[in-house]
Design an enzyme around this catalytic site. Structure first.
Site, PDB file in Angstrom:
ATOM      1  N   LYS A 111      10.292  49.367  -4.463  1.00  0.00           N
ATOM      2  CA  LYS A 111      10.385  49.794  -3.062  1.00  0.00           C
ATOM      3  C   LYS A 111       9.763  51.168  -2.832  1.00  0.00           C
ATOM      4  O   LYS A 111       9.082  51.382  -1.829  1.00  0.00           O
ATOM      5  CB  LYS A 111      11.847  49.815  -2.604  1.00  0.00           C
ATOM      6  CG  LYS A 111      12.380  48.457  -2.254  1.00  0.00           C
ATOM      7  CD  LYS A 111      11.782  47.960  -0.942  1.00  0.00           C
ATOM      8  CE  LYS A 111      12.275  46.562  -0.693  1.00  0.00           C
ATOM      9  NZ  LYS A 111      12.155  46.027   0.586  1.00  0.00           N
ATOM     10  N   LYS A 194       3.421  29.766  -5.385  1.00  0.00           N
ATOM     11  CA  LYS A 194       4.513  29.286  -4.531  1.00  0.00           C
ATOM     12  C   LYS A 194       4.243  29.575  -3.064  1.00  0.00           C
ATOM     13  O   LYS A 194       3.504  30.490  -2.729  1.00  0.00           O
ATOM     14  CB  LYS A 194       5.792  30.062  -4.896  1.00  0.00           C
ATOM     15  CG  LYS A 194       6.548  29.490  -6.031  1.00  0.00           C
ATOM     16  CD  LYS A 194       7.967  29.995  -6.206  1.00  0.00           C
ATOM     17  CE  LYS A 194       8.478  31.151  -5.415  1.00  0.00           C
ATOM     18  NZ  LYS A 194       9.870  31.479  -5.725  1.00  0.00           N
ATOM     19  N   LYS A 197       6.523  33.999   2.221  1.00  0.00           N
ATOM     20  CA  LYS A 197       6.314  34.548   3.558  1.00  0.00           C
ATOM     21  C   LYS A 197       5.156  35.549   3.541  1.00  0.00           C
ATOM     22  O   LYS A 197       4.232  35.469   4.343  1.00  0.00           O
ATOM     23  CB  LYS A 197       7.595  35.235   4.020  1.00  0.00           C
ATOM     24  CG  LYS A 197       7.490  35.651   5.464  1.00  0.00           C
ATOM     25  CD  LYS A 197       8.567  36.634   5.851  1.00  0.00           C
ATOM     26  CE  LYS A 197       8.321  37.144   7.252  1.00  0.00           C
ATOM     27  NZ  LYS A 197       8.731  38.516   7.423  1.00  0.00           N
TER      28      LYS A 197
END
Ligand code: TRP
Length: 329
Positions: A111, A194, A197
Site C-alpha cells: 500500500k 484471472k 477488477k
C-alpha cells in the site's frame, strides 16, 4: 453451526470471477454456518479518505450481493460502520499491536508503495481493524483468498495476545477457510490470467448487454488451430472455461469439436459466448436494478443486519471491558 466472518470491499463491483468464486461459496456457507458478511466501509477510507459517494458505493455493492444470492435472513448482512462497537475493539486491540509487526506486513508495504502520498495510521493498523471485525463475533472461520492470509494470521495473533495479556481464554483463533478445489477460477478476456477488477478484463454482473457483447467480441484469441486435435491455446481455453459456466454442455462440446477438427470460427464462438453470458447475467442485472430502486427494502436489510451484528458485538465489548478492568461507578 460455526461462526464465519467475511468483509467485502465497497469499491469492488461483482464480476463473473467473483460470482463463480467467492460469492457462490458465500451462498453455500450461509446455509450451514452462522455467517456475518459485511461491507467494509471503514476500511475503505484507508485508501479513499474523501470518497465521492461512499453511500452510493455501499448501496451498489449491497444490491449486487443481494441480487447474486446472499440471503439476509439466513446470514447477517451488514455495513461495518453500522456497528461502531468494532471501532472500540479496534482501539483496544491497537494498544497491544506493535508498530514493528504492522510495518512488516506485506499488504502495508504494498500500500505505501501504491500511495506514498498517503501513508496514514489507518493503513498501518488495517490488520487490527480486520482482527476486530472477526473476533468481535468470535468467528472460527474466515473465507479469504491468498492475499488476505497474512492479515488473518495477524488476527489470530491479536486474539492470542489478548488472551495471554489478560490471562483469559476469551477469543477463539479464527482459521482461514479455503474453498480449494471447489473454487472455480474464471479467466479474463485478455488471453491470460484471472478475471479481476483492476485488470480491466472482466465482465460485471451489472453490465448492459451491449457492453458485454463488445467486450466478448474483443476477447483475445489466437491464429486458429492448424492440425487436428491440436492442444487448445490459453486464450481459447479461457473462453471455453467461461462457456462451461454459462452455456449448455452441448454448446461447449460443439465448439470444442469444431476446434479439434480445425473448423472453428472464433467470431461464431464469441457471438455464442456473448449471448450466453448475457442470458446468464440478465436476471441478475435486473435484480440489481430492482433492489437499487427499492429504498425501503435496502433500508430494512441494513437495519436488520445491523441489529443482528450489534447483538453479538455489544456482548463482546461488554465482556472485553470487564476483562480489561473498565468498571462503572
Ligand atoms: N481485507 C479484506 C479485503 O481486502 C476485507 C476485510 C475487512 C475482511 N475485514 C475483514 C475480510 C474481515 C475478512 C474478514 O478483501
Amino acid at each position: 453451526m460455526e461462526t464465519v466472518v467475511s468483509g467485502i470491499r465497497p469499491t469492488g463491483n461483482l464480476h463473473l470471477g467473483n460470482y463463480f468464486g467467492a460469492v457462490k461459496n458465500f451462498i453455500k456457507m450461509q446455509q450451514e454456518n452462522n455467517c456475518y458478511f459485511f461491507i467494509a466501509d471503514y476500511h475503505s477510507l484507508t485508501t479513499h479518505p474523501t470518497p465521492g459517494d461512499l453511500h452510493g458505493s455501499v448501496r451498489q455493492v449491497l444490491a449486487e450481493y443481494l441480487a447474486a444470492g446472499l440471503d439476509p435472513e439466513s446470514s447477517t448482512l451488514f455495513i461495518q460502520s453500522d456497528v461502531p462497537e468494532v471501532a472500540e475493539l479496534y482501539l483496544l486491540l491497537n494498544m497491544n499491536a506493535y508498530i514493528g509487526e504492522l510495518e512488516r506486513t506485506t499488504s502495508f508495504k504494498d500500500k505505501i508503495r501504491a500511495q506514498p502520498e498517503n501513508v496514514n495510521a489507518g493503513l498501518l493498523t488495517y490488520p487490527v481493524l480486520m482482527a476486530a471485525d472477526i473476533i468481535i463475533h468470535k468467528a472460527l472461520k474466515v473465507p479469504v483468498g491468498k492475499d488476505q492470509e497474512q492479515n488473518l494470521e495477524m488476527a489470530r495473533k491479536f486474539a492470542r495476545r489478548f488472551n495471554h495479556m489478560y490471562d483469559v481464554d476469551y477469543f477463539p483463533e479464527p482459521k482461514p477457510f479455503n474453498f480449494g478445489d471447489e473454487l472455480v477460477k474464471i479467466p479474463g478476456l485478455d488471453g491470460s490470467g484471472k478475471m479481476g477488477k483492476s485488470e480491466g478484463n472482466g465482465i460485471f454482473l451489472f453490465e448492459e448487454p451491449a457492453s458485454i457483447k463488445k467486450k466478448v467480441m474483443r476477447a483475445v484469441t489466437d491464429s486458429g488451430p492448424t492440425k487436428q486435435n491440436q492442444e487448445v491455446s490459453e486464450p481459447i481455453q479461457n473462453l471455453f472455461t467461461i462457456m462451461k459456466q454459462v452455456s449448455t454442455p452441448d454448446t461447449l462440446q460443439f465448439f470444442q469439436e469444431k476446434y479439434a477438427s480445425c473448423e472453428i470460427r472464433y467470431g461464431d464462438l464469441k457471438k455464442q459466448l456473448a449471448e450466453d453470458v448475457i442470458n446468464f447475467t440478465t436476471p441478475i442485472r435486473e435484480k440489481i436494478n430492482d433492489i437499487k430502486a427499492n429504498d425501503e427494502y435496502l433500508g430494512k436489510v441494513a437495519q436488520m443486519g445491523a441489529e443482528k451484528a450489534r447483538e453479538s458485538a455489544v456482548k463482546t465489548i461488554k465482556e472485553v471491558r470487564e476483562i480489561i478492568g473498565f468498571r462503572k461507578f
